[in-house]
Design an enzyme around this catalytic site. Structure first.
Site, PDB file in Angstrom:
ATOM      1  N   HIS A  73      -5.269 -12.516  -5.134  1.00  0.00           N
ATOM      2  CA  HIS A  73      -3.671 -12.677  -4.701  1.00  0.00           C
ATOM      3  C   HIS A  73      -3.349 -14.151  -4.356  1.00  0.00           C
ATOM      4  O   HIS A  73      -2.166 -14.551  -4.603  1.00  0.00           O
ATOM      5  CB  HIS A  73      -3.039 -11.918  -3.632  1.00  0.00           C
ATOM      6  CG  HIS A  73      -3.751 -12.212  -2.347  1.00  0.00           C
ATOM      7  ND1 HIS A  73      -5.232 -11.935  -2.167  1.00  0.00           N
ATOM      8  CD2 HIS A  73      -3.319 -12.703  -1.117  1.00  0.00           C
ATOM      9  CE1 HIS A  73      -5.588 -12.619  -0.949  1.00  0.00           C
ATOM     10  NE2 HIS A  73      -4.280 -12.920  -0.305  1.00  0.00           N
ATOM     11  N   ASP A  74      -4.344 -14.889  -4.406  1.00  0.00           N
ATOM     12  CA  ASP A  74      -4.256 -16.660  -3.887  1.00  0.00           C
ATOM     13  C   ASP A  74      -4.408 -17.289  -5.224  1.00  0.00           C
ATOM     14  O   ASP A  74      -4.343 -18.652  -5.067  1.00  0.00           O
ATOM     15  CB  ASP A  74      -5.078 -17.128  -2.777  1.00  0.00           C
ATOM     16  CG  ASP A  74      -4.645 -16.444  -1.365  1.00  0.00           C
ATOM     17  OD1 ASP A  74      -3.648 -15.985  -1.466  1.00  0.00           O
ATOM     18  OD2 ASP A  74      -5.544 -16.022  -0.619  1.00  0.00           O
ATOM     19  N   GLU A  88     -13.121 -13.868   4.219  1.00  0.00           N
ATOM     20  CA  GLU A  88     -12.477 -14.991   3.491  1.00  0.00           C
ATOM     21  C   GLU A  88     -13.009 -16.358   4.206  1.00  0.00           C
ATOM     22  O   GLU A  88     -12.696 -16.564   5.362  1.00  0.00           O
ATOM     23  CB  GLU A  88     -10.999 -14.891   3.432  1.00  0.00           C
ATOM     24  CG  GLU A  88     -10.503 -15.857   2.549  1.00  0.00           C
ATOM     25  CD  GLU A  88      -9.023 -16.232   2.815  1.00  0.00           C
ATOM     26  OE1 GLU A  88      -8.259 -16.944   1.831  1.00  0.00           O
ATOM     27  OE2 GLU A  88      -8.523 -16.366   3.859  1.00  0.00           O
TER      28      GLU A  88
HETATM   29  C1  NOJ Z   1      -5.346 -16.175   3.194  1.00  0.00           C
HETATM   30  C2  NOJ Z   1      -4.573 -15.309   2.433  1.00  0.00           C
HETATM   31  O1  NOJ Z   1      -5.612 -14.584   1.232  1.00  0.00           O
HETATM   32  C3  NOJ Z   1      -3.424 -15.685   1.995  1.00  0.00           C
HETATM   33  O2  NOJ Z   1      -2.629 -15.079   1.158  1.00  0.00           O
HETATM   34  C4  NOJ Z   1      -2.673 -16.055   3.282  1.00  0.00           C
HETATM   35  O3  NOJ Z   1      -1.344 -16.651   2.746  1.00  0.00           O
HETATM   36  C5  NOJ Z   1      -3.336 -16.842   4.146  1.00  0.00           C
HETATM   37  N1  NOJ Z   1      -4.652 -16.460   4.244  1.00  0.00           N
HETATM   38  C6  NOJ Z   1      -2.696 -16.760   5.507  1.00  0.00           C
HETATM   39  O4  NOJ Z   1      -2.797 -15.605   5.956  1.00  0.00           O
END
Ligand code: NOJ
Length: 562
Positions: A338-339, A263
């Site tokens: 999911h974000d 990520e």
């Molecule tokens: C990125 C993740 O995809 C997200 O869902 C999370 O809240 C943050 N990192 C913190 O781990």
């Protein structure tokens, strides 16, 4: 393409040819009626997953966690979250995937742990504890540490004062997510040991949560001027990040046939190869935020300016990112996770007359670019944002704490609620819509997050029997990508780049040439391809009567061959 030609393709890798399907386990399928999806729920749906034709499943964190941030706060990396099941369930699920030829990628969350992890409990117990240096502490006598912004803190403050030892600890995310101290070699060894545990069990890779943030300047200076207004970039440019990833590669990753994807907040077209070029070596792939954040002002608050982006910007970003990987490395592509909100709401149009068409058009985009697609569960049904209009419906710590923060600042709450109807993370986390029974067949209990009321018309059962459904469109195009290496490896060229409505590009490999035309608008739109369309053969599209003359119907997608 015949086998001889396929053999000419340089640097072939299974993970370049894969379609990744992301499952948010909490919302996929509940097997025991507690309202929370679980591993046995996934096991019961393995045939569905297989039927999609995908190659890899990426699961969001499934490890023991108090769930301050839905599993991104891990209290034990080698135990399964009790709501999700047991290690036996995990083994059965993995075996079931492997039997079906599906690989499994887990989420590696090692920028931070939970404050309930035994390391942190030790660490906070005394300044002399051997685990003290597993985290970042700042002793009170040194005065207040320089400001660090926290994504989920109610005051936006990444330093939390801890009375027990009269010190502050660092947490880039919530105060229950203290940042691990990667500068300590013992921490790194513990993480590598844990990674080997999962690889030895047979998993096929890791998606690495905010891995760009792991290295920190532990003198914690004031943010240098050039990062003002852009702390994400500062967090992502820790001096030793590449040294650590190379060490991880040498000590763990290189020993297994697995895939890795970072990520990558803070990755840019200038620096991404430092993570993914084969000759480093560090990771296989990274995903960036440059396109997905278009129009978010500022991104960390997820406030959306609906006029803050145009299709031209979108095309420029994706074309620029394609070019980076022309010689080295390999890209990724995604429009939801999911974000993020549901892709059809954010990038298409979720009104009844356009929902299916625009979902299919966006799916066509994802499956025809030169990059590994990461496809988010539920998008194959064209699931839409739920658009909560009150804060009480949200479960996401990000929206809830931003709400508190904005309230404290006396800011514009209405703007937050309106913006988060489009951009809020819970929109992408509502339960999967299996059928039209209570709770969309997701659970027999009370779902942890509301089910989108449109499940009566948008659900998998209905779409199974409709050969023109978005679900069956997804299956067809996945198969089509897999059968046509030109869509995986072929050269990408943007066509009619200044066209504000249509995204058009060609893909070419060893004499085969495809033209992909995507109308991103509700209007009929034309495109100038400078190709003799009368010679083209229609291959695939989202209308029963496809346009082959360069004038596209609303949200039309067509793939033509020359
Ligand atoms: C990125 C993740 O995809 C997200 O869902 C999370 O809240 C943050 N990192 C913190 O781990």
């Amino acid at each position: 393409m015949n086998e001889t030609k396929k053999n000419l393709i340089p640097n072939r890798k299974w993970w370049k040819e894969a379609v990744v399907y992301q499952i948010y386990p909490r919302s996929f399928k509940d097997s025991d009626g507690d309202g929370i999806g679980d591993l046995r729920g996934i096991i019961s749906k393995l045939d569905y997953i297989k039927s999609l034709g995908i190659d890899v499943v990426w699961l969001n964190p499934i490890f023991a966690s108090p769930n301050d941030d839905n599993g991104y706060d891990i209290s034990d990396y080698q135990t399964i979250m009790k709501e999700f099941g047991t290690m036996e369930d995990f083994d059965e699920m993995l075996a079931g995937m492997h039997e079906r030829g599906i690989k499994l990628v887990l989420d590696l969350v090692v920028n931070h742990s939970s404050d309930e992890h035994k390391w942190f409990k030790q660490s906070r117990s005394s300044r002399k504890n051997p685990y003290r240096n597993y985290y970042h502490w700042w002793d009170e006598e040194k005065g207040k540490p320089a400001k660090r912004w926290s994504f989920f803190d109610v005051n936006g403050d990444a330093w939390k004062y801890d009375k027990a030892t009269k010190s502050y600890y660092l947490h880039y995310f919530s105060e229950k997510q203290p940042d691990l101290n990667w500068e300590n070699p013992k921490v790194r060894e513990e993480i590598y040991k844990m990674m080997r545990f999962w690889f030895d069990k047979g998993i096929d890779g890791f998606r690495m949560d905010v891995i760009t943030f792991i290295s920190k300047d532990t003198t914690f200076p004031e943010l240098p001027e050039k990062y003002h207004g852009n702390f994400i970039q500062y967090y992502a440019e820790g001096e030793r990040r590449h040294e650590y990833l190379q060490e991880m590669n040498r000590k763990v990753l290189s020993w297994y046939d697995i895939m890795t994807v970072a990520e990558g907040p803070g990755t840019t077209t200038e620096n991404v190869l430092e993570y993914v070029a084969e000759d480093r070596p560090e990771l296989n792939m990274a995903y960036h935020f440059e396109a997905i954040d278009l129009g978010l002002q500022p991104p960390e608050r997820r406030l959306l300016d609906p006029n803050g982006w145009s299709l031209i910007d979108f095309k420029n970003v994706y074309s620029k990112w394609d070019a980076v990987f022309a010689e080295k490395g390999w890209g990724t592509i995604y429009l939801g996770n999911h974000d993020q909100p549901r892709m059809v709401t954010r990038w298409g149009n979720d009104a009844p007359e356009f929902r299916e068409l625009s979902s299919k058009m966006l799916t066509t985009f994802l499956m025809t670019m030169r990059a590994t697609p990461y496809y988010y569960f539920g998008d194959e049904l064209g699931m839409t944002n739920i658009k909560f209009d009150k804060i009480e419906d949200y479960r996401d710590i990000m929206t809830i704490n931003l709400h508190k923060l904005i309230e404290k600042e006396g800011g514009d709450i209405e703007q937050l609620i309106e913006s988060h109807k489009i951009s809020g993370r819970d929109n992408g986390r509502t339960p999967f819509q299996w059928d039209d029974t209570a709770n969309a067949g997701f659970t027999s209990g009370e779902p942890w997050l509301k089910v989108n009321p449109n499940y009566e018309t948008i659900n998998a059962e209905l779409q199974e029997i409709d050969e023109n459904s978005t679900l069956n469109y997804f299956r067809n195009i996945v198969k089509y990508r897999k059968d046509n290496p030109v869509l995986i490896y072929g050269k990408y060229t943007l066509v009619d780049k200044d066209n504000p409505n249509v995204y058009a590009f060609t893909r070419e490999l060893y004499g085969k040439k495809l033209l992909v035309l995507l109308n991103f608008t509700e209007k009929e739109s034309s495109v100038k391809t400078y190709l003799d369309l009368s010679r083209a053969k229609f291959l695939l599209g989202n209308y029963p009567n496809p346009s082959v003359n360069g004038t596209l119907k609303p949200f039309e997608a067509v793939i033509l061959e020359f």
